[in-house]
Design an enzyme around this catalytic site. Structure first.
Site, PDB file in Angstrom:
ATOM      1  N   GLY A  76      -1.921   3.641  -3.726  1.00 49.99           N
ATOM      2  CA  GLY A  76      -1.140   2.571  -4.353  1.00 49.99           C
ATOM      3  C   GLY A  76      -1.556   1.204  -3.852  1.00 49.99           C
ATOM      4  N   ILE A 124      11.333  -6.137   0.494  1.00 51.18           N
ATOM      5  CA  ILE A 124      10.070  -6.869   0.588  1.00 51.18           C
ATOM      6  C   ILE A 124       9.774  -7.489  -0.779  1.00 51.18           C
ATOM      7  CG2 ILE A 124       7.610  -6.702   1.209  1.00 51.18           C
ATOM      8  CD1 ILE A 124       9.471  -5.789   3.518  1.00 51.18           C
ATOM      9  N   ALA A 163      16.280  10.096  -2.246  1.00 50.63           N
ATOM     10  CA  ALA A 163      15.952  11.489  -1.892  1.00 50.63           C
ATOM     11  C   ALA A 163      14.462  11.616  -1.594  1.00 50.63           C
ATOM     12  CB  ALA A 163      16.355  12.428  -3.036  1.00 50.63           C
ATOM     13  N   ASN A 220      21.506   4.213  -1.625  1.00 55.58           N
ATOM     14  CA  ASN A 220      21.652   3.062  -2.511  1.00 55.58           C
ATOM     15  C   ASN A 220      22.133   3.534  -3.875  1.00 55.58           C
ATOM     16  OD1 ASN A 220      21.568   0.346  -3.098  1.00 55.58           O
ATOM     17  ND2 ASN A 220      19.407   0.359  -3.679  1.00 55.58           N
ATOM     18  N   LYS A 238      12.437   9.306  -0.456  1.00 49.92           N
ATOM     19  CA  LYS A 238      12.094   8.631   0.796  1.00 49.92           C
ATOM     20  C   LYS A 238      12.657   9.386   2.010  1.00 49.92           C
ATOM     21  CE  LYS A 238       9.718   5.240  -0.999  1.00 49.92           C
ATOM     22  NZ  LYS A 238       8.267   5.151  -0.775  1.00 49.92           N
ATOM     23  N   TYR A 245      15.130   8.024  -5.829  1.00 56.61           N
ATOM     24  CA  TYR A 245      14.257   7.274  -4.904  1.00 56.61           C
ATOM     25  C   TYR A 245      14.650   7.546  -3.450  1.00 56.61           C
ATOM     26  CZ  TYR A 245      11.901   3.100  -2.982  1.00 56.61           C
ATOM     27  OH  TYR A 245      11.108   2.232  -2.261  1.00 56.61           O
ATOM     28  N   ASN A 266       1.200   4.949   0.550  1.00 59.40           N
ATOM     29  CA  ASN A 266       2.000   3.794   0.136  1.00 59.40           C
ATOM     30  C   ASN A 266       2.459   3.870  -1.321  1.00 59.40           C
ATOM     31  OD1 ASN A 266       2.724   0.742   0.139  1.00 59.40           O
ATOM     32  ND2 ASN A 266       1.162   0.932  -1.454  1.00 59.40           N
TER      33      ASN A 266
HETATM   34  P1  NDP Z   1       4.673  -2.011  -6.316  1.00 58.97           P
HETATM   35  O1  NDP Z   1       5.358  -1.443  -7.500  1.00 58.97           O
HETATM   36  O2  NDP Z   1       4.438  -3.468  -6.244  1.00 58.97           O
HETATM   37  O3  NDP Z   1       3.271  -1.249  -6.111  1.00 58.97           O
HETATM   38  C1  NDP Z   1       3.212   0.147  -6.161  1.00 58.97           C
HETATM   39  C2  NDP Z   1       1.768   0.592  -6.062  1.00 58.97           C
HETATM   40  O4  NDP Z   1       1.735   2.017  -6.191  1.00 58.97           O
HETATM   41  C3  NDP Z   1       0.888   0.021  -7.149  1.00 58.97           C
HETATM   42  O5  NDP Z   1      -0.359  -0.322  -6.587  1.00 58.97           O
HETATM   43  C4  NDP Z   1       0.729   1.181  -8.130  1.00 58.97           C
HETATM   44  O6  NDP Z   1      -0.511   1.087  -8.769  1.00 58.97           O
HETATM   45  C5  NDP Z   1       0.779   2.367  -7.185  1.00 58.97           C
HETATM   46  N1  NDP Z   1       1.181   3.612  -7.826  1.00 58.97           N
HETATM   47  C6  NDP Z   1       2.328   3.861  -8.497  1.00 58.97           C
HETATM   48  N2  NDP Z   1       2.310   5.120  -8.979  1.00 58.97           N
HETATM   49  C7  NDP Z   1       1.124   5.664  -8.596  1.00 58.97           C
HETATM   50  C8  NDP Z   1       0.524   6.937  -8.787  1.00 58.97           C
HETATM   51  N3  NDP Z   1       1.133   7.898  -9.476  1.00 58.97           N
HETATM   52  N4  NDP Z   1      -0.691   7.160  -8.263  1.00 58.97           N
HETATM   53  C9  NDP Z   1      -1.328   6.189  -7.569  1.00 58.97           C
HETATM   54  N5  NDP Z   1      -0.809   4.967  -7.344  1.00 58.97           N
HETATM   55  C10 NDP Z   1       0.408   4.716  -7.865  1.00 58.97           C
HETATM   56  O7  NDP Z   1       5.512  -1.523  -5.039  1.00 58.97           O
HETATM   57  P2  NDP Z   1       5.642  -2.133  -3.577  1.00 58.97           P
HETATM   58  O8  NDP Z   1       4.366  -2.731  -3.144  1.00 58.97           O
HETATM   59  O9  NDP Z   1       6.878  -2.903  -3.516  1.00 58.97           O
HETATM   60  O10 NDP Z   1       5.911  -0.783  -2.766  1.00 58.97           O
HETATM   61  C11 NDP Z   1       4.918  -0.103  -2.027  1.00 58.97           C
HETATM   62  C12 NDP Z   1       5.588   1.029  -1.263  1.00 58.97           C
HETATM   63  O11 NDP Z   1       6.590   0.477  -0.415  1.00 58.97           O
HETATM   64  C13 NDP Z   1       6.307   2.032  -2.157  1.00 58.97           C
HETATM   65  O12 NDP Z   1       6.183   3.329  -1.613  1.00 58.97           O
HETATM   66  C14 NDP Z   1       7.752   1.573  -2.107  1.00 58.97           C
HETATM   67  O13 NDP Z   1       8.643   2.622  -2.368  1.00 58.97           O
HETATM   68  C15 NDP Z   1       7.836   1.106  -0.670  1.00 58.97           C
HETATM   69  N6  NDP Z   1       8.918   0.169  -0.410  1.00 58.97           N
HETATM   70  C16 NDP Z   1       8.958  -1.052  -1.029  1.00 58.97           C
HETATM   71  C17 NDP Z   1       9.990  -1.932  -0.747  1.00 58.97           C
HETATM   72  C18 NDP Z   1      10.114  -3.275  -1.371  1.00 58.97           C
HETATM   73  O14 NDP Z   1      11.134  -3.951  -1.118  1.00 58.97           O
HETATM   74  N7  NDP Z   1       9.138  -3.744  -2.147  1.00 58.97           N
HETATM   75  C19 NDP Z   1      11.062  -1.550   0.194  1.00 58.97           C
HETATM   76  C20 NDP Z   1      10.902  -0.268   0.778  1.00 58.97           C
HETATM   77  C21 NDP Z   1       9.872   0.563   0.478  1.00 58.97           C
HETATM   78  P3  NDP Z   1      -0.803   1.573 -10.290  1.00 58.97           P
HETATM   79  O15 NDP Z   1       0.312   1.062 -11.112  1.00 58.97           O
HETATM   80  O16 NDP Z   1      -2.141   1.013 -10.577  1.00 58.97           O
HETATM   81  O17 NDP Z   1      -0.850   3.052 -10.209  1.00 58.97           O
END
Ligand code: NDP
Length: 247
Positions: free
Chosen positions: A11, A188, A157, A149, A159, A155, A90
């Site tokens: 990701g 974030i 579950a 939440n 995490k 989500y 991630n």
């Molecule tokens: P974003 O939605 O901004 O980015 C998510 C990333 O994951 C993208 O690069 C997306 O790329 C990729 N992705 C999604 N599905 C898939 C898949 N099936 N296969 C491969 N890649 C995938 O999220 P954030 O940057 O905010 O979050 C990153 C991580 O941090 C996540 O795990 C999120 O749950 C966690 N998190 C975020 C928080 C926040 O406040 N932002 C808080 C707590 C945790 P693409 O679409 O190209 O596949």
């Protein structure tokens, strides 16, 4: 301290993952990252090409739930570098709904990407890490795994599942000098949270003692620490990065 390390970030095309890719690359690591949207992966790579680093970056179009493709990606990395030192799980999604309205597809997709994806990618790198007697696996959880939440049962579950997974695998592979930890970010600022209403953002902010939203940098610093030799004696832990939102 991460110079020359071979690192896979899932990701990596936007948000926290994209920040991590850049940060690790600046630190001199050989960074491989995956996502589904090639245009985003490509433009991130293009944007980083003028940065001076002794490392390298390379992307693969790959869905974390596609186990065969993840295996192919890992095999390609090992063929290129002979090893894989760090995996950052991630990739994650949200599909929010109150439980009574939550569709099976919303439950299944979130559990699949967020939790099964971690299982798939971890399994894919583990054989190499065991053989090389070294590895760092860092799973991105969330503060809501501990707090819960409303509207995010799927989500939360997924995490909370990641955190149990982290502790179990940490026990399984510790004797091979592989550590497995989680980082649990709070709120974030990324495209994932951008879509929340102003009202929710305001109420979130009021819950954060440090009185600001987190930046991807805050998460990246924690990941770099856990990936470094300074964290060699830390395994099976969840490092909270949330401005005091949960303590
Ligand atoms: P974003 O939605 O901004 O980015 C998510 C990333 O994951 C993208 O690069 C997306 O790329 C990729 N992705 C999604 N599905 C898939 C898949 N099936 N296969 C491969 N890649 C995938 O999220 P954030 O940057 O905010 O979050 C990153 C991580 O941090 C996540 O795990 C999120 O749950 C966690 N998190 C975020 C928080 C926040 O406040 N932002 C808080 C707590 C945790 P693409 O679409 O190209 O596949």
């Amino acid at each position: 301290m991460l110079e020359g390390k071979v690192i896979l970030v899932t990701g990596g095309s936007q948000g926290i993952g994209a920040y991590l890719v850049e940060d690790l690359y600046r630190a001199g690591a050989f960074v491989y990252f995956i996502g589904r949207d090639e245009s985003k992966l490509k433009s991130l790579t293009e944007g980083l090409k003028d940065i001076k680093s002794s490392g390298n970056i390379k992307y693969f179009v790959c869905d974390v739930v596609d186990a065969l493709r993840v295996d192919e990606v890992v095999a390609e990395i090992v063929k290129e570098r002979g090893r894989i030192d760090v995996l950052v799980n991630n990739a994650g999604i949200t599909m929010d709904n109150i439980l009574l309205r939550m569709k099976d597809e919303e439950w299944d997709r979130v559990i699949n990407v967020n939790l099964k994806g971690v299982f798939i990618a971890t399994k894919a790198v583990l054989k190499t890490m065991i053989k090389q007697r070294y590895g760092r696996i860092i799973n991105i959880s969330s503060v809501v795994a501990s707090m819960g939440n409303a509207g995010q049962a799927n989500y939360c579950a997924s995490k909370a599942g990641i955190e149990g997974f982290t502790r179990s695998v940490a026990r399984e592979v510790a004797s091979r000098n592989i550590t497995v930890n989680a980082v649990a970010p709070g709120y974030i600022e990324t495209p994932m949270t951008e879509k929340l209403s102003e009202e929710i953002k305001k109420s979130m902010l009021s819950m954060i003692p440090l009185n600001r939203f987190g930046h991807s940098r805050d998460v990246s610093e924690a990941v770099k620490f856990l990936a470094s030799d300074s964290a060699a004696y830390i395994t099976g832990q969840v490092l909270h990065v949330n401005g005091g939102m949960y303590m």
